[in-house]
Enzyme design. Structure first.
Site, short mmCIF file in Angstrom:
data_model
loop_
_atom_site.label_atom_id
_atom_site.label_comp_id
_atom_site.label_asym_id
_atom_site.label_seq_id
_atom_site.Cartn_x
_atom_site.Cartn_y
_atom_site.Cartn_z
N ASP A 34 34.34 18.70 14.74
CA ASP A 34 34.82 19.09 13.39
C ASP A 34 34.56 20.56 13.08
O ASP A 34 35.46 21.28 12.67
CB ASP A 34 34.25 18.15 12.29
CG ASP A 34 32.74 18.12 12.17
OD1 ASP A 34 32.04 18.63 13.07
OD2 ASP A 34 32.24 17.59 11.15
N ALA A 120 20.69 6.88 9.99
CA ALA A 120 21.03 6.19 11.24
C ALA A 120 22.20 6.84 11.96
O ALA A 120 22.39 6.62 13.14
CB ALA A 120 21.35 4.74 10.95
N ASP A 169 31.86 13.92 7.78
CA ASP A 169 31.25 12.77 7.10
C ASP A 169 31.85 12.56 5.72
O ASP A 169 32.28 11.46 5.36
CB ASP A 169 29.72 12.98 7.00
CG ASP A 169 29.11 13.31 8.35
OD1 ASP A 169 29.77 13.06 9.37
OD2 ASP A 169 27.98 13.83 8.37
N TYR A 219 20.89 20.55 16.03
CA TYR A 219 22.29 20.59 15.58
C TYR A 219 22.77 22.04 15.38
O TYR A 219 23.83 22.44 15.85
CB TYR A 219 22.43 19.80 14.27
CG TYR A 219 23.85 19.61 13.81
CD1 TYR A 219 24.54 18.44 14.07
CD2 TYR A 219 24.53 20.62 13.13
CE1 TYR A 219 25.85 18.27 13.66
CE2 TYR A 219 25.84 20.46 12.72
CZ TYR A 219 26.49 19.28 12.97
OH TYR A 219 27.79 19.12 12.57
C1 GLA Z 1 27.11 14.93 11.97
C2 GLA Z 1 27.73 16.01 11.11
C3 GLA Z 1 29.24 16.03 11.26
C4 GLA Z 1 29.67 16.08 12.72
C5 GLA Z 1 28.92 15.02 13.53
C6 GLA Z 1 29.15 15.16 15.00
O1 GLA Z 1 27.50 13.67 11.50
O2 GLA Z 1 27.38 15.82 9.77
O3 GLA Z 1 29.79 17.12 10.55
O4 GLA Z 1 29.49 17.36 13.25
O5 GLA Z 1 27.51 15.09 13.32
O6 GLA Z 1 30.49 14.96 15.31
#
Ligand code: GLA
Length: 384
Positions: A34, A120, A169, A219
């Site tokens: 994303d 989770a 998300d 991340y």
């Molecule tokens: C988390 C982040 C999203 C995305 C996912 C991995 O959920 O909040 O924005 O980057 O990881 O795809």
């Protein structure tokens, strides 16, 4: 919805003026694509967070969480900084985000009731942000396009809490479709199409019970590696603005420009974008077995290239290969713990859940939470 309204009345001695509902989400394919302006196949789940609200005068807001009975109070003039470990940050961050746009939220009494598993990988935080936003929209007459609500929610993570997450998300929580996966483009920020999962198959979530903490996790460094890889290739290939624009061939031709780590991170993203497109085509052709194989491929790439898996997730995905009924499995979401998703024949799903939970217990001594996930509708709000 009736439960939250009843409890609201008992707690505050009055009815809420609006109740919103925002679901958690599952990332089906397209891991970390994303924020690379790429493609994701995702779904809203049936588990959701409800938010009931009634405006009050003054500056003091009260918020109750009916799941655990906790209660938080805050003054609207004292919310500029997030408080570490406070769940109401997700709500306060929405108010601060709206303020930045010149929109004021008044004081309120509010309550939440959620069925989304916490920390989770099913985006309980996005569900809370979106449900709060939709409740504010109805209670205070704030009219914004739906995608703006997703961006304000993302701003809570990025600016208020300091995690550089993408838009997946909040976007999936808002734009999810009942009984269908959504294919989203995070360059144009739109749902390109909905795709049906083959009848007779369900998505099973196996929670590794390893709590990921995105703030402390890697991340942000994954994101930086992706961006620097795109920038280096972009110096040579002018059309490249993000890893979204990099094809597998182009990545190989320019691999010498990247550090080994950047190359592997980029390989994951380029591979994921490609798998999303192939996955959608397989689903449309009814080639569900081929689709399942892509889930395993995605997980392998997480292990080898993106290094965002962990032993517990790897174990769950390995089990999927030997227990009958499963066509594919992978980690879902940020990684470093959290959940794996398994594509399972519905008829075998009960025994599948049991067998995988037993194997996990023997291996780790922990109980894996198993959830058969129904695909739910995106967020909504009702004025009462
Ligand atoms: C988390 C982040 C999203 C995305 C996912 C991995 O959920 O909040 O924005 O980057 O990881 O795809």
């Amino acid at each position: 919805m009736s439960i939250i309204i009843e409890q609201f009345k008992k707690t505050y001695g009055k009815s809420p003026v609006a109740v919103s509902r925002a679901p958690g989400r599952l990332e089906i394919l397209g891991n970390h694509t994303d924020y690379n302006q790429g493609l994701v196949l995702s779904a809203a789940v049936a588990q959701s967070t409800e938010f009931a609200i009634a405006p009050v005068s003054g500056k003091k807001c009260t918020l109750c969480d009916f799941r655990d009975g906790s209660r938080v109070e805050f003054n609207l003039d004292e919310i500029d900084q997030a408080k570490p470990g406070d769940w109401s940050n997700y709500v306060k961050g929405m108010i601060v985000g709206l303020r930045k746009r010149g929109i004021e939220v008044g004081a309120f009494e509010g309550a939440i009731l959620s069925t989304v598993p916490l920390s989770a990988g099913m985006s309980s935080s996005a569900a809370l942000e979106v449900s709060a936003g939709f409740a504010f929209s109805a209670a205070f007459g704030i009219d914004l396009p739906k995608s703006d609500w997703a961006r304000i929610g993302q701003g809570v993570e990025n600016n208020y809490l300091g995690v550089s997450t993408g838009l997946l998300d909040q976007f999936s929580s808002i734009f999810g479709h009942h009984n269908a996966l959504i294919l989203s483009d995070f360059r144009t920020v739109e749902v390109l199409k909905t795709v049906n999962l083959h009848e007779g198959y369900v998505l099973v979530v196996a929670n590794s019970m390893v709590k990921h903490n995105l703030v402390d996790s890697e991340y942000n460094t994954r994101r930086k590696d992706c961006e620097s890889a795109a920038a280096k290739i972009g110096m040579v290939v002018k059309s490249v603005k993000a890893l979204r624009d990099v094809t597998p061939d182009m990545l190989e031709r320019n691999a010498h420009l990247l550090t080994r780590q950047e190359y592997r991170r980029a390989l994951h993203i380029v591979g994921e974008n490609d798998r999303v497109l192939r996955g959608v085509a397989f689903l449309e052709q009814g080639a569900i077995e081929e689709f399942g194989k892509l889930l395993f491929e995605s997980h392998r790439s997480s292990i080898e290239n993106f290094e965002n898996s962990c032993p517990e997730l790897d174990f769950l995905v390995e089990q999927a290969k030997s227990i009958p009924g499963c066509l594919g499995a992978r980690l879902s979401g940020g990684g470093f713990g959290g959940i794996s998703i398994h594509l399972v024949a519905e008829a075998e799903s009960d025994s599948y859940c049991q067998r995988i939970a037993t194997a996990f217990k023997l291996q780790t001594g922990k109980d894996a939470e198993m959830i058969k996930c129904a695909i739910g509708e995106g967020a909504s709000v009702e004025k009462l």
